[in-house]
Design a protein around this motif. Sequence first.
Motif, PDB file in Angstrom:
ATOM      1  N   ILE A 286       1.542  -1.124   0.140  1.00 56.28           N
ATOM      2  CA  ILE A 286      -0.513   0.208  -0.230  1.00 56.28           C
ATOM      3  C   ILE A 286       0.972   1.067   0.033  1.00 56.28           C
ATOM      4  CG2 ILE A 286      -1.975   1.018   1.348  1.00 56.28           C
ATOM      5  CD1 ILE A 286      -2.684  -0.984   2.703  1.00 56.28           C
ATOM      6  N   LYS A 287       0.791   1.618  -1.044  1.00 58.43           N
ATOM      7  CA  LYS A 287       2.007   3.078  -0.909  1.00 58.43           C
ATOM      8  C   LYS A 287       0.275   4.460  -0.490  1.00 58.43           C
ATOM      9  CE  LYS A 287       4.819   4.716  -4.064  1.00 58.43           C
ATOM     10  NZ  LYS A 287       5.488   4.933  -5.452  1.00 58.43           N
ATOM     11  N   VAL A 288       1.607   4.529  -0.123  1.00 62.34           N
ATOM     12  CA  VAL A 288       0.359   6.189   0.763  1.00 62.34           C
ATOM     13  C   VAL A 288       1.560   7.578   1.534  1.00 62.34           C
ATOM     14  CG1 VAL A 288       1.027   5.498   3.447  1.00 62.34           C
ATOM     15  CG2 VAL A 288      -1.127   6.810   2.760  1.00 62.34           C
ATOM     16  N   SER A 289       1.271   8.457   1.294  1.00 60.85           N
ATOM     17  CA  SER A 289       1.946   9.918   1.236  1.00 60.85           C
ATOM     18  C   SER A 289       1.584  10.171   2.368  1.00 60.85           C
ATOM     19  CB  SER A 289       1.941  11.030   0.451  1.00 60.85           C
ATOM     20  OG  SER A 289       0.130  10.991   0.910  1.00 60.85           O
ATOM     21  N   LYS A 290       3.119  10.899   3.264  1.00 62.91           N
ATOM     22  CA  LYS A 290       2.970  11.198   4.631  1.00 62.91           C
ATOM     23  C   LYS A 290       1.861  12.439   5.464  1.00 62.91           C
ATOM     24  CE  LYS A 290       6.800  13.020   5.884  1.00 62.91           C
ATOM     25  NZ  LYS A 290       7.849  13.386   6.810  1.00 62.91           N
ATOM     26  N   SER A 291       1.637  12.758   3.360  1.00 63.59           N
ATOM     27  CA  SER A 291      -0.064  14.043   3.527  1.00 63.59           C
ATOM     28  C   SER A 291      -1.101  13.182   3.453  1.00 63.59           C
ATOM     29  CB  SER A 291      -0.076  14.853   2.248  1.00 63.59           C
ATOM     30  OG  SER A 291      -1.081  15.501   1.844  1.00 63.59           O
ATOM     31  N   ALA A 292      -1.017  12.122   3.372  1.00 60.99           N
ATOM     32  CA  ALA A 292      -2.166  11.452   3.803  1.00 60.99           C
ATOM     33  C   ALA A 292      -2.522  10.748   5.204  1.00 60.99           C
ATOM     34  CB  ALA A 292      -1.747  10.175   2.433  1.00 60.99           C
ATOM     35  N   MET A 293      -1.137  10.268   5.699  1.00 63.72           N
ATOM     36  CA  MET A 293      -1.029   9.808   6.845  1.00 63.72           C
ATOM     37  C   MET A 293      -1.924  10.429   7.469  1.00 63.72           C
ATOM     38  SD  MET A 293      -1.117   6.816   6.867  1.00 63.72           S
ATOM     39  CE  MET A 293      -0.400   6.885   8.966  1.00 63.72           C
ATOM     40  N   TYR A 294      -0.981  11.901   7.931  1.00 66.89           N
ATOM     41  CA  TYR A 294      -1.695  13.638   8.388  1.00 66.89           C
ATOM     42  C   TYR A 294      -2.792  14.062   8.416  1.00 66.89           C
ATOM     43  CZ  TYR A 294       3.177  14.394  10.323  1.00 66.89           C
ATOM     44  OH  TYR A 294       4.158  14.494  10.609  1.00 66.89           O
ATOM     45  N   GLN A 295      -3.438  13.314   6.972  1.00 65.94           N
ATOM     46  CA  GLN A 295      -4.990  14.159   6.478  1.00 65.94           C
ATOM     47  C   GLN A 295      -5.571  12.760   8.165  1.00 65.94           C
ATOM     48  OE1 GLN A 295      -5.567  13.342   2.824  1.00 65.94           O
ATOM     49  NE2 GLN A 295      -5.274  15.486   1.860  1.00 65.94           N
ATOM     50  N   VAL A 296      -5.414  11.757   8.081  1.00 66.78           N
ATOM     51  CA  VAL A 296      -5.837  10.805   8.582  1.00 66.78           C
ATOM     52  C   VAL A 296      -5.744  11.283  10.513  1.00 66.78           C
ATOM     53  CG1 VAL A 296      -5.372   8.382   9.957  1.00 66.78           C
ATOM     54  CG2 VAL A 296      -5.584   8.360   7.106  1.00 66.78           C
ATOM     55  N   VAL A 297      -4.429  11.886  10.397  1.00 75.43           N
ATOM     56  CA  VAL A 297      -4.518  12.427  12.080  1.00 75.43           C
ATOM     57  C   VAL A 297      -4.798  13.030  12.902  1.00 75.43           C
ATOM     58  CG1 VAL A 297      -2.245  12.959  13.561  1.00 75.43           C
ATOM     59  CG2 VAL A 297      -1.850  10.821  12.221  1.00 75.43           C
ATOM     60  N   THR A 298      -5.607  13.856  11.313  1.00 71.58           N
ATOM     61  CA  THR A 298      -6.745  15.698  11.564  1.00 71.58           C
ATOM     62  C   THR A 298      -6.857  14.945  11.467  1.00 71.58           C
ATOM     63  OG1 THR A 298      -6.220  16.196   9.034  1.00 71.58           O
ATOM     64  CG2 THR A 298      -3.919  16.767  11.147  1.00 71.58           C
ATOM     65  N   GLY A 299      -8.011  13.816  11.031  1.00 70.25           N
ATOM     66  CA  GLY A 299      -9.694  13.762  10.985  1.00 70.25           C
ATOM     67  C   GLY A 299     -10.342  13.878   9.697  1.00 70.25           C
ATOM     68  N   ARG A 300      -9.597  14.155   8.833  1.00 67.78           N
ATOM     69  CA  ARG A 300      -9.996  14.621   7.731  1.00 67.78           C
ATOM     70  C   ARG A 300     -10.126  13.414   6.649  1.00 67.78           C
ATOM     71  NH1 ARG A 300      -5.830  19.453   7.209  1.00 67.78           N
ATOM     72  NH2 ARG A 300      -4.365  18.060   7.045  1.00 67.78           N
ATOM     73  N   SER A 301      -9.992  11.864   6.747  1.00 76.35           N
ATOM     74  CA  SER A 301      -9.324  10.654   6.476  1.00 76.35           C
ATOM     75  C   SER A 301      -9.910  10.045   7.078  1.00 76.35           C
ATOM     76  CB  SER A 301      -8.667  11.190   5.493  1.00 76.35           C
ATOM     77  OG  SER A 301      -8.262   9.463   4.930  1.00 76.35           O
ATOM     78  N   ALA A 302      -9.954   8.337   7.180  1.00 77.98           N
ATOM     79  CA  ALA A 302     -10.590   7.656   8.435  1.00 77.98           C
ATOM     80  C   ALA A 302     -10.575   6.671   7.597  1.00 77.98           C
ATOM     81  CB  ALA A 302     -11.677   8.018   8.505  1.00 77.98           C
ATOM     82  N   ARG A 303      -9.503   6.796   6.847  1.00 77.70           N
ATOM     83  CA  ARG A 303      -8.945   5.356   5.477  1.00 77.70           C
ATOM     84  C   ARG A 303      -8.859   4.012   6.983  1.00 77.70           C
ATOM     85  NH1 ARG A 303      -5.146   5.875   1.105  1.00 77.70           N
ATOM     86  NH2 ARG A 303      -5.516   4.191   1.118  1.00 77.70           N
ATOM     87  N   ARG A 304      -9.409   3.240   6.498  1.00 79.19           N
ATOM     88  CA  ARG A 304      -9.012   2.162   8.052  1.00 79.19           C
ATOM     89  C   ARG A 304      -7.836   1.168   7.992  1.00 79.19           C
ATOM     90  NH1 ARG A 304     -13.517  -2.953   7.691  1.00 79.19           N
ATOM     91  NH2 ARG A 304     -14.355  -0.683   7.718  1.00 79.19           N
ATOM     92  N   GLU A 305      -7.059   1.403   7.114  1.00 80.22           N
ATOM     93  CA  GLU A 305      -6.145   0.179   6.604  1.00 80.22           C
ATOM     94  C   GLU A 305      -4.681   1.382   7.072  1.00 80.22           C
ATOM     95  OE1 GLU A 305      -6.918   1.926   2.052  1.00 80.22           O
ATOM     96  OE2 GLU A 305      -7.773   0.891   3.773  1.00 80.22           O
ATOM     97  N   LEU A 306      -5.427   2.945   7.306  1.00 78.71           N
ATOM     98  CA  LEU A 306      -3.613   3.928   7.732  1.00 78.71           C
ATOM     99  C   LEU A 306      -3.888   3.881   8.960  1.00 78.71           C
ATOM    100  CD1 LEU A 306      -4.045   4.670   4.474  1.00 78.71           C
ATOM    101  CD2 LEU A 306      -3.987   6.664   4.671  1.00 78.71           C
ATOM    102  N   VAL A 307      -5.862   4.387   9.192  1.00 76.58           N
ATOM    103  CA  VAL A 307      -5.513   4.210  10.551  1.00 76.58           C
ATOM    104  C   VAL A 307      -4.869   3.706  11.556  1.00 76.58           C
ATOM    105  CG1 VAL A 307      -7.536   4.109  12.788  1.00 76.58           C
ATOM    106  CG2 VAL A 307      -7.545   5.740  10.281  1.00 76.58           C
ATOM    107  N   GLU A 308      -5.229   1.702  10.878  1.00 79.43           N
ATOM    108  CA  GLU A 308      -4.615   0.532  11.920  1.00 79.43           C
ATOM    109  C   GLU A 308      -3.229   0.520  12.145  1.00 79.43           C
ATOM    110  OE1 GLU A 308      -4.663  -2.706  13.829  1.00 79.43           O
ATOM    111  OE2 GLU A 308      -6.754  -1.354  13.979  1.00 79.43           O
ATOM    112  N   ALA A 309      -3.001   1.183  11.044  1.00 77.77           N
ATOM    113  CA  ALA A 309      -0.661   0.923  10.404  1.00 77.77           C
ATOM    114  C   ALA A 309      -0.412   2.224  11.332  1.00 77.77           C
ATOM    115  CB  ALA A 309      -0.615   1.698   9.604  1.00 77.77           C
ATOM    116  N   PHE A 310      -1.308   3.239  11.957  1.00 76.31           N
ATOM    117  CA  PHE A 310      -0.638   4.603  12.843  1.00 76.31           C
ATOM    118  C   PHE A 310      -0.691   4.286  14.428  1.00 76.31           C
ATOM    119  CE2 PHE A 310      -1.689   8.148  15.526  1.00 76.31           C
ATOM    120  CZ  PHE A 310      -0.742   8.698  15.188  1.00 76.31           C
TER     121      PHE A 310
END
Length: 86
Positions: free
Chosen positions: A39-63
């Motif tokens: 799964i390729k993901v950018s740092k920006s996409a991860m920070y969107q998860v952290v700030t609540g602008r995205s809720a991609r399950r696999e990203l939340v779980e990895a975090f």
Amino acid sequence: MDMEQNTKEPTELQKVLDKLGPRQTVVKDAIAALATQGIKVSKSAMYQVVTGRSARRELVEAFLVAAEAEAERRELVKQRAAKLAS
């Protein structure tokens, strides 16, 4: 509108990141773990998860897995240091 954003309550993931402090690699570790799963993901996409602008399950779980590993590592370091100091 800007004033409203500044007073917004931090998300639970932001609180986790804040608790770990500035010298941590949780986001980087989460991205690396996702890469091993193909799964390729950018740092920006991860920070969107952290700030609540995205809720991609696999990203939340990895975090969360990376944050838990970092917290556990720090606790072990603390215990080892206390043992050596006594």
